[in-house]
Scaffold this active site. Sequence first.
Site, PDB file in Angstrom:
ATOM      1  N   GLU A 206       1.315  -1.599   0.459  1.00 41.47           N
ATOM      2  CA  GLU A 206       0.493   0.027   0.259  1.00 41.47           C
ATOM      3  C   GLU A 206       0.484   1.345   0.231  1.00 41.47           C
ATOM      4  O   GLU A 206       1.997   1.053   0.177  1.00 41.47           O
ATOM      5  CB  GLU A 206      -0.799   0.395   1.860  1.00 41.47           C
ATOM      6  CG  GLU A 206      -2.220  -0.726   0.919  1.00 41.47           C
ATOM      7  CD  GLU A 206      -2.943  -0.488   2.738  1.00 41.47           C
ATOM      8  OE1 GLU A 206      -2.473   0.173   3.245  1.00 41.47           O
ATOM      9  OE2 GLU A 206      -4.282  -1.286   2.123  1.00 41.47           O
ATOM     10  N   HIS A 241       0.852  -0.655  18.656  1.00 41.60           N
ATOM     11  CA  HIS A 241      -0.008  -1.464  18.136  1.00 41.60           C
ATOM     12  C   HIS A 241      -0.823  -1.380  19.280  1.00 41.60           C
ATOM     13  O   HIS A 241      -2.199  -1.888  19.007  1.00 41.60           O
ATOM     14  CB  HIS A 241       0.251  -2.134  17.166  1.00 41.60           C
ATOM     15  CG  HIS A 241       1.241  -1.838  15.795  1.00 41.60           C
ATOM     16  ND1 HIS A 241       1.006  -1.114  14.453  1.00 41.60           N
ATOM     17  CD2 HIS A 241       2.181  -1.851  15.468  1.00 41.60           C
ATOM     18  CE1 HIS A 241       1.500  -1.127  14.173  1.00 41.60           C
ATOM     19  NE2 HIS A 241       2.587  -2.112  14.061  1.00 41.60           N
ATOM     20  N   ARG A 298     -15.999  -7.433  15.946  1.00 38.80           N
ATOM     21  CA  ARG A 298     -16.165  -7.934  17.686  1.00 38.80           C
ATOM     22  C   ARG A 298     -16.703  -6.922  18.323  1.00 38.80           C
ATOM     23  O   ARG A 298     -16.545  -5.682  17.961  1.00 38.80           O
ATOM     24  CB  ARG A 298     -15.136  -8.382  18.061  1.00 38.80           C
ATOM     25  CG  ARG A 298     -13.564  -6.986  18.301  1.00 38.80           C
ATOM     26  CD  ARG A 298     -12.151  -7.546  18.897  1.00 38.80           C
ATOM     27  NE  ARG A 298     -11.437  -6.611  18.550  1.00 38.80           N
ATOM     28  CZ  ARG A 298     -10.406  -6.237  18.068  1.00 38.80           C
ATOM     29  NH1 ARG A 298     -10.568  -6.897  16.761  1.00 38.80           N
ATOM     30  NH2 ARG A 298      -9.112  -5.352  18.258  1.00 38.80           N
TER      31      ARG A 298
HETATM   32  C1  MV4 Z   1      -0.916   1.949   6.896  1.00 40.95           C
HETATM   33  C2  MV4 Z   1       0.326   2.768   8.102  1.00 40.95           C
HETATM   34  C3  MV4 Z   1      -0.093   3.681   6.674  1.00 40.95           C
HETATM   35  N1  MV4 Z   1      -0.068   4.114   5.457  1.00 40.95           N
HETATM   36  N2  MV4 Z   1      -1.325   1.504   6.148  1.00 40.95           N
HETATM   37  C4  MV4 Z   1      -0.575  -0.318  11.628  1.00 40.95           C
HETATM   38  C5  MV4 Z   1      -1.685  -1.777  11.944  1.00 40.95           C
HETATM   39  C6  MV4 Z   1      -2.842  -1.832  11.006  1.00 40.95           C
HETATM   40  N3  MV4 Z   1      -3.993  -1.973  11.266  1.00 40.95           N
HETATM   41  C7  MV4 Z   1      -2.369  -1.104  10.058  1.00 40.95           C
HETATM   42  N4  MV4 Z   1      -1.124   0.099  10.254  1.00 40.95           N
HETATM   43  C8  MV4 Z   1      -1.169   0.713   9.730  1.00 40.95           C
HETATM   44  N5  MV4 Z   1      -1.292   0.540   8.178  1.00 40.95           N
HETATM   45  C9  MV4 Z   1      -0.482   2.644   5.043  1.00 40.95           C
HETATM   46  N6  MV4 Z   1      -1.189   2.468   3.627  1.00 40.95           N
HETATM   47  C10 MV4 Z   1      -0.067   2.949   9.288  1.00 40.95           C
HETATM   48  C11 MV4 Z   1      -0.487   2.278  10.044  1.00 40.95           C
HETATM   49  C12 MV4 Z   1       0.157   2.498  11.514  1.00 40.95           C
HETATM   50  C13 MV4 Z   1      -0.974   2.853  12.961  1.00 40.95           C
HETATM   51  C14 MV4 Z   1      -1.904   2.775  12.053  1.00 40.95           C
HETATM   52  C15 MV4 Z   1      -2.961   3.184  13.422  1.00 40.95           C
HETATM   53  C16 MV4 Z   1      -2.269   3.535  14.853  1.00 40.95           C
HETATM   54  C17 MV4 Z   1      -1.468   3.074  14.670  1.00 40.95           C
HETATM   55  C18 MV4 Z   1      -0.450   2.745  13.486  1.00 40.95           C
HETATM   56  C19 MV4 Z   1       0.707   2.950  13.910  1.00 40.95           C
HETATM   57  C20 MV4 Z   1       1.473   2.402  13.015  1.00 40.95           C
HETATM   58  C21 MV4 Z   1       1.677   2.075  12.118  1.00 40.95           C
END
Ligand code: MV4
Length: 514
Positions: A206, A241, A298
């Site tokens: 992504e 996370h 959930r």
């Molecule tokens: C992302 C992102 C930036 N760009 N996707 C973190 C957990 C997983 N569910 C997906 N995550 C992320 N996906 C894209 N395309 C940044 C994160 C992310 C994040 C997202 C929500 C809350 C905290 C986070 C911490 C690090 C990275």
Amino acid sequence: MSRKPIRKILVANRGEIAVRVFRTCRELGISTVAVFSEPDRSALHVRFADEAFPIGPAPAAQSYLDASKIIDAALQCGADAIHPGYGFLSENAAFAETCAEAGITFIGPPPGAIRNMGDKTKARALMQQAGVPVTPGSPAVAENSPLDEVTKIAAEIGFPILVKAAAGGGGKGMRVVRSEDDLQRAVVAAQGEARAAFGDGRIFIEKYIEEPRHIEFQVLADEHGHTVHLFERECSIQRRHQKVVEEAPSPVMTPEVRARMGQAAVDAARACGYANAGTVEFLVDADLNFYFMEMNTRLQVEHPVTEWITGIDLVAEQIRIAEGEALRMKQDDLRMHGHAIECRVYAEDPENQFLPDPGALTRHAPPSGPGVRVDAGVESGDRVEIHYDPMISKLTTWGRTRPEAIQRMVRALDEYDVAGVRTTIPFCRYVMEHDAYVSGQFDTHFVARHFSDGLPAPDEDDLIEAAALAAALHHMGRSASSGAAGGPGNNDQARGNEGSGAAGSRWLDRREYR
Ligand code: MV4
């Protein structure tokens, strides 16, 4: 389509969430059944239930994750339904099917919806079809696909990109890649990590959103095709996370964006065949562009903030939906009222990399009073077990406005008395009084940016200087009172405690060394 009424519920979980579900059952006149592992024999959730069944030794794999023991207990006591809480078996499609086969209602979504959302590439494709915005990205990349194929996809998307595990979620197996030079290594590493963690080495790519906020929408769907959203929760204050502070509504949301995101969340739920309570997570950039991230199938830990601002008991709605009832509210009936914040209180040491600090909780005296709710799974004298999540409680506060909710949270955190284990309470107070938090100008990097392993982060050096002054004042016998709502600029003293003289305790709230 109305199924059998639910008269007895077994909760396949422990701690605060089991207690939470039992409370609603009691209000609805539904009998309650607990299951417990050996160390949980006399736990609060067991005492809260009408009946309780032992299901094995401490390790979750031999107790709370053992579907056959849980089904056996449910059949033995004649439970009509099983509520899985969160974690454990809550997002296990096979378990939901096993319940159905045993004639027991699973209080959660249909197995197909769990499966659709469990595979992140499948979910992406479904969302794209449904017109829910997703980040620019690729479908699943097979484990053995040639690198030039991956390189071509990455070049199309444009760096920086994020490599994610198809079977992932919660950040496992993710790699940020900023240039083509680093691509091969990151892909191989992510595939290896995904294979080790999920037994599935498929990855996808992504566009990396650099400084996103995490904003999620609560949805409720019945089995008759009606779906509503209950507004959003802002969950950007996370550490590795793990969410630490959540709130509703988001401080950056506008009515116009809320309407569009809420509709996208409803579309997402419809597209995967959803029923019951669920959460659609979005990444939101600085311009409030939003992108589907994942759907949690959930009831979530942070659901109380939504209950505060909507007045709706989400567990009661889950039970009604599982009985086959139609939703009793339409989107237009739903209103938000005021502002709610949740602080998660963990038995973890914020001065020592948030290492779990299990052991005897010699005192647990939670706050109460106006606008305060505490969901705890423990009491004074209990032990915080090493085998399970070290969360002690969820402290939520409500205020008519966000500053009021913050002010109330500071009061409640100060009132909270825990002895025997170290907790994240002082860290939560640090967040509540931080300029970035108070102003609402933060993103998912808040904790990494402003706090690292017991130290205010390097960019807080100016504050440490102010802190040294505050510490000196404190030693002169002045009480470090930080002012009401922790407004901008008045919080130096709260962080200004030197305590032992170790830099790590400078940020601690004064009550820590009273
Ligand atoms: C992302 C992102 C930036 N760009 N996707 C973190 C957990 C997983 N569910 C997906 N995550 C992320 N996906 C894209 N395309 C940044 C994160 C992310 C994040 C997202 C929500 C809350 C905290 C986070 C911490 C690090 C990275």
